[in-house]
Design an enzyme around this catalytic site. Structure first.
Site, PDB file in Angstrom:
ATOM      1  N   GLY A   1       0.915  -1.207   0.076  1.00  0.00           N
ATOM      2  CA  GLY A   1       0.237  -0.031   0.078  1.00  0.00           C
ATOM      3  C   GLY A   1       0.856   1.346  -0.017  1.00  0.00           C
TER       4      GLY A   1
ATOM      5  N   GLY B   1       0.278  -5.290   0.678  1.00  0.00           N
ATOM      6  CA  GLY B   1      -1.152  -4.906  -0.140  1.00  0.00           C
ATOM      7  C   GLY B   1      -1.066  -5.778  -1.473  1.00  0.00           C
TER       8      GLY B   1
ATOM      9  N   GLU C   1       5.624  -6.541   7.540  1.00  0.00           N
ATOM     10  CA  GLU C   1       5.102  -5.213   8.290  1.00  0.00           C
ATOM     11  C   GLU C   1       5.599  -5.145   9.499  1.00  0.00           C
ATOM     12  OE1 GLU C   1       2.338  -6.118   4.671  1.00  0.00           O
ATOM     13  OE2 GLU C   1       3.470  -7.409   6.248  1.00  0.00           O
TER      14      GLU C   1
ATOM     15  N   ASP D   1      -1.199  -7.876   7.061  1.00  0.00           N
ATOM     16  CA  ASP D   1      -2.579  -7.683   6.967  1.00  0.00           C
ATOM     17  C   ASP D   1      -3.214  -8.252   5.577  1.00  0.00           C
ATOM     18  OD1 ASP D   1      -1.551  -5.532   5.386  1.00  0.00           O
ATOM     19  OD2 ASP D   1      -3.425  -4.215   5.905  1.00  0.00           O
TER      20      ASP D   1
END
Length: 354
Positions: free
Chosen positions: A65, A111, A134, A142
């Site tokens: 992301g 992402g 992350e 995530d």
């Protein structure tokens, strides 16, 4: 070619091309919306038999992301909208009716894993580097990673989620993050062949074509380290994992331990908790829902902004984690981070008990 997402039909193939190569195709909120709109278009078009996701440039599919936009946003409102739409897209890709093929060529992180590893047909190459790094930026794996990683053999998913270490083609296949390996040089012909398929070829037709182009990736290093990983990462507390790695004393164990010690302590504890919860989750959506609320907590009061600062903004690579040590991580705080703190992403009917 100025669009960040190029959407086009080639024969029976609907193509979605991420087009921010200078930013390694990092996903913006607008790109997430564009991908979703493309899926609307291709789902309704009877001439489209399959959808292909790929990244422009030579470095990779997607680095994750757009962290800078999250860092520069005020409060959590922007992040709520961004993550809600992103996670709904990830779940949609997992359940998309037509064959969805993801080319996970080169760097595919964060992402980028979300928009590819949930696809029905996942292709890696000899250049692939699949990672969920992350914990190194004060965040958590995530985009449904807490659903995917617990399905890996033994404790391999725990290892990948905590360390953020990249998986090459063989390791990605071994961990269940991809389905087959196609040499990078063969991708143009693969894309052309997909476009020539009949629109009603279906999943079986697409998979047969992919199999025709696939090659064996060779031995998986993670398989060779499996016994050690299973033994040392079987614990439900990060400090016990660190102790087990120290007691093992092998080069791999000690390198892994040093890697973990560079990560945000609170993120490690939260991530391990989420991975364990993911083992008993009823659905991908349930894991995404939990990740959503924990992500908002890390942005509001955790180390996420500091991690972005150190990695992306100032680039000093010297994050100041708070707390700085595992022993100072408050279990009650971690428990609060797992509680809902915004409107849900999915209905309870989709998630089941969280």
């Amino acid at each position: 070619m100025g669009q960040d997402v190029i959407v086009e039909a080639t024969g029976s193939l609907g193509r979605i091309r991420l087009n921010r190569p200078k930013a390694l195709n990092a996903l913006t909120h607008a790109m997430i919306g564009a991908i979703d709109a493309a899926l609307d278009r291709f789902a309704e078009d009877p001439a489209i038999g399959a959808v292909l996701l790929s990244g422009e440039g030579e470095r990779g599919l997607c680095a994750g992301g757009d962290l800078r936009s999250l860092y520069e946003s005020e409060g959590t409102g922007f992040a709520e909208d961004f993550w809600r739409d992103e996670y709904r897209l990830d779940a949609r890709i997992a359940r998309f009716g037509k064959p969805f093929v993801a080319l996970m060529d080169g760097i595919t992180m964060g992402g980028g894993v979300g928009v590819s590893a949930h696809a029905r047909h996942r292709v890696v190459t000899e250049r692939s580097r699949i990672a969920l790094p992350e914990t190194g930026i004060g965040y958590l794996p995530d985009v449904g990673a807490t659903w995917l990683l617990p399905q890996a053999p033994g404790e391999v998913g725990t290892y990948l989620g905590l360390t953020g270490e990249p998986a090459g083609a063989a390791d990605a296949l071994y961990a269940g993050l991809a389905d087959l390996m196609v040499p990078g040089a063969a991708l143009p012909e693969l894309v052309a062949a997909l476009a020539r398929l009949s629109p009603d070829a279906g999943h079986d037709g697409v998979r047969a074509l992919l199999d025709d182009h696939a090659q064996a990736p060779g031995p998986a290093p993670l398989a060779q380290a499996r016994a050690l990983i299973d033994r040392c990462f079987a614990y439900d507390a990060v400090d016990e994992i660190l102790s087990a790695l120290a007691a093992d004393g092998s080069d791999f164990a000690l390198r892994t331990r040093e890697t973990l010690l560079t990560k945000a302590p609170a993120s490690l504890v939260l991530t391990l908790c989420l991975l364990r919860l993911g083992r008993g989750a009823p659905s991908l959506e349930a894991c995404l829902e939990r990740e959503f609320h924990a992500s908002l907590a890390l942005l509001a009061e955790g180390d996420f902004r500091e991690g972005i600062r150190a990695a992306v903004i100032d680039k000093d690579r010297r994050p100041r984690w708070s707390p700085a040590t595992l022993g100072a991580v408050d279990p009650a705080r971690i428990a609060r981070w797992l509680e809902p703190r915004a409107e849900p992403v999915f209905s309870k009917a989709r998630t089941g008990p969280i």
